[in-house]
Design an enzyme around this catalytic site. Structure first.
Site, short mmCIF file in Angstrom:
data_model
loop_
_atom_site.label_atom_id
_atom_site.label_comp_id
_atom_site.label_asym_id
_atom_site.label_seq_id
_atom_site.Cartn_x
_atom_site.Cartn_y
_atom_site.Cartn_z
N ARG A 187 26.96 16.03 155.87
CA ARG A 187 26.61 16.92 156.99
C ARG A 187 25.22 16.58 157.55
O ARG A 187 24.27 16.41 156.79
CB ARG A 187 26.62 18.37 156.51
CG ARG A 187 26.13 19.35 157.53
CD ARG A 187 26.21 20.74 157.01
NE ARG A 187 25.31 20.96 155.89
CZ ARG A 187 24.04 21.33 156.00
NH1 ARG A 187 23.49 21.51 157.19
NH2 ARG A 187 23.29 21.50 154.93
N HIS A 220 20.49 17.99 148.42
CA HIS A 220 19.29 18.03 149.28
C HIS A 220 18.17 17.27 148.58
O HIS A 220 17.91 17.48 147.40
CB HIS A 220 18.88 19.48 149.52
CG HIS A 220 17.93 19.63 150.67
ND1 HIS A 220 16.64 19.18 150.63
CD2 HIS A 220 18.10 20.18 151.90
CE1 HIS A 220 16.04 19.44 151.78
NE2 HIS A 220 16.91 20.05 152.58
N GLY A 237 17.00 25.54 160.13
CA GLY A 237 17.34 26.02 161.44
C GLY A 237 18.76 25.77 161.85
O GLY A 237 19.64 25.56 161.01
C1 SIN Z 1 16.71 22.46 155.31
O1 SIN Z 1 15.99 23.27 155.87
O2 SIN Z 1 16.30 21.39 154.88
C2 SIN Z 1 18.15 22.80 155.13
C3 SIN Z 1 18.81 22.91 156.44
C4 SIN Z 1 20.23 22.50 156.33
O3 SIN Z 1 20.75 22.43 155.23
O4 SIN Z 1 20.83 22.22 157.35
#
Ligand code: SIN
Length: 600
Positions: A412, A267, A78
């Site tokens: 970030r 991530h 989002g």
């Molecule tokens: C996520 O939905 O985990 C990614 C969102 C983002 O990278 O800010």
């Protein structure tokens, strides 16, 4: 580059890395002009172009493939903004600064957060349809590092797709306006500069028809680079295939300052499809953990508990590092995400795309643990800009993931990227409107680009891109050391020198962009002998504020060599962030089922 002790403020150090001014490309066969050229069609590029329309005579928007192909459309979780009376700008600022581990530019973060809600309302006004609760108020959720529910989402987990759709629809509504032209299938090759060093356009390779086909020159009073990130520099990433850092690399070759390149966000929860799986991998949004899913290891142990006050919702760098440590300790290549307790109907309604993709790949989140491992996700650094999006080169702006506005620091905060693209695109458009009206940016004088040098690689022979990705992943990936970085730099040097003597092609230019950015990124990472945010050094596992509370600024000099300058950050940046806190912060999270309908 070897150093004696930590880098010193303002000192320029030359490296042995040499980067050519231009890619090897045919001379331009066509030309066009505009007031402003916007390169890229994600949230940053589209917002800039739409806001400039009718304020300047002619905007040219160019994009590498088709309008909705870039990273924006892949964003799941989002867009973060203070939309609830239970939230406050100060809290969003605080969460952003904590995630950035002392390296955020506080003024940039203030601009982001304070201007965010208005920018989001404008997005809604042009048709972006965010999810709403039963009473019709916008539903807000939470992601890692946030202490409040402040993430707007759309289509459950298809936020980027909806934003992209709304912006492209807005563009379609004005397609007849001769003041805005769109060229698709247009890869930016390099930046054009005039005799005074001002950026005066771009060279583009267009797969088109008629006059605009092949390599051409587009000239303008200003260029805005919004080409997204560089995820394809690594073997596995959540970024789409187009994320080859074209704008960043062109800016580097033209002599613009790039900063914070070493801070690469991995991530934590990317579906693990096996060792051999390369390229874009399926993301399992952090919002899934925001709704209550949690990580476990192969023994079923919840290893994030007690590791950080926010546990599974700690900032991404913390979670990724914990996963890597757990994988090493248990000798495995993945951990697991447990969503089963959320139930099939909630998961299908809240995360339809993720559930569908997982099931297509043979995993059912409602009944099974999902294997996950960190993969590259976001470049926190990029082309250095000020608060108006101006780079160090006159006439050149950068926006979104291509840029480094200072908002993200070393890491970030989740869902701040779409917001950054949106807010800074508006700032850029407003600055350009004012400057062009004041005659500050002159008409470009026609220039013929200098012939491309012959000492650089052109066509990719064999598997050069895969070799770059492997070298970056092995040595400059989620965990680094002096020796791994040296090995990667040496390998990239070999790959930079590989030349089969033919004329370049779009694929070879993209790969050369990855090589050039890989060299700059690895150089920056080798100089930062500490662990902070998205930069993890196993040989320097602690944060070292005494020596490394600074930005690493990289620039290509006129002789082609990369130089590095250090730009210190005030120690006051750390005050009040509790970055060493070990006691859990109060968790004010509402249960997902209570859901959030808290709009003013
Ligand atoms: C996520 O939905 O985990 C990614 C969102 C983002 O990278 O800010």
């Amino acid at each position: 580059m070897r150093r004696d002790g930590p880098p010193k403020e303002g000192r320029v150090s030359a490296s042995a890395i040499h980067i050519p001014r231009r890619l090897r490309a045919p001379a331009p066969g066509w030309t066009t002009t505009a007031d402003v050229i916007v390169v890229g069609s994600g949230i940053a590029g589209l917002t800039t172009a739409l806001r400039l329309r009718r304020r300047v005579d002619r905007v040219l928007l160019v994009t590498k493939t088709v309008l909705d192909e870039g990273s924006t459309a892949w964003a799941q979780g989002g867009i973060a903004a203070v939309m609830s009376p239970d939230d406050s700008p100060e809290e969003h600022i605080h969460d952003t600064l904590v995630a950035g581990v002392g390296l955020c530019d506080v003024d940039a973060v203030r601009a982001l957060v304070n201007e965010g809600p208005d920018a989001v309302w404008d997005l809604i006004a042009i048709g972006a349809d965010f999810d709403r609760g039963e009473t019709g108020k916008i539903a807000l959720t939470r992601e890692g590092g946030h202490h409040r529910d402040r993430i707007l989402h759309a289509g459950g987990d298809a936020t980027g797709r909806e934003i992209s759709r709304a912006l492209i629809a807005a563009l379609d509504r004005v397609r007849d306006d001769p003041g805005i032209e769109v060229i698709e299938h247009a890869l930016v090759v390099d930046l054009l500069s005039d005799d005074d060093g001002r950026v005066s356009g771009v060279t583009l390779h267009v797969i088109g028809e008629g006059q605009v086909d092949g390599v051409g020159a587009a000239q303008a009073r200003a260029v805005v680079l919004a080409t997204g990130g560089l995820g394809q520099i690594y073997a596995s990433t959540t970024n789409p295939a187009v994320a080859t850092g074209d704008g960043m690399a062109a800016a580097l070759r033209a002599g613009a300052e790039l900063t914070d390149l070493e801070f690469v966000q991995f991530h934590p929860t990317v579906l693990y499809l096996g060792e051999g799986s390369t390229g874009q991998q399926p993301l399992i949004s952090e919002a899934v953990r925001g709704e209550g899913a949690f990580l476990v290891d192969a023994d079923g142990t919840r290893f994030m508990k007690g590791r950080h006050p926010l546990a599974d919702l700690a900032p991404r760098d913390v979670v990724s590092r914990a996963i890597i440590e757990r994988m090493r300790a248990t000798g495995t290549d993945h951990v697991f995400l447990d969503c089963r307790h959320l139930g099939a109907s909630f998961l299908e309604q809240r995360f339809p795309s993720i559930v569908e993709r997982c099931r297509e790949l043979g995993f059912d989140p409602a009944t099974e643990l999902l294997p996950v491992a960190p993969a590259q996700h976001y470049a926190s650094g990029g082309v250095r800009t000020d608060l108006l999006g101006r780079t160090s080169l006159e006439g050149l702006y950068a926006c979104g993931e291509t840029s480094c506005t200072g908002v993200h620091g070393a890491n970030r905060l989740a869902s701040n990227s779409l917001l950054e693209g949106l807010v800074f695109a508006r700032r850029i458009a407003d600055d350009l409107t004012r400057r062009l009206a004041a005659g500050e940016l002159p008409e470009p004088t026609p220039v013929s680009p200098a012939p491309a040098p012959s000492d650089q690689p052109a066509l990719v022979r064999g598997k050069r891109r895969l070799a770059v990705q492997r070298a970056m992943t092995a040595g400059a990936g989620s965990v680094r050391s002096r020796s791994s970085l040296e090995t990667t730099l040496a390998r990239l040097g070999e790959l930079a020198g590989a030349d089969d003597g033919k004329t370049g092609s779009p694929k070879s230019w993209e790969t050369t962009n990855l090589v050039h950015l890989g060299q700059a990124l690895t150089l920056a990472a080798s100089l930062r002998e500490e662990t902070r945010g998205g930069h993890v050094r196993e040989d320097f596992p602690e944060r070292d504020d005494a020596n490394f509370l600074h930005h690493t600024v990289i620039r290509r000099e006129a002789d082609g060599h990369l130089t590095v300058t250090v730009d210190s950050v005030p120690a006051a940046n750390l005050v009040g962030l509790g970055l060493d806190e070990t006691h859990p912060a109060p968790d004010t999270r509402t249960h997902p089922k209570e859901q959030h309908e808290r709009l003013p």
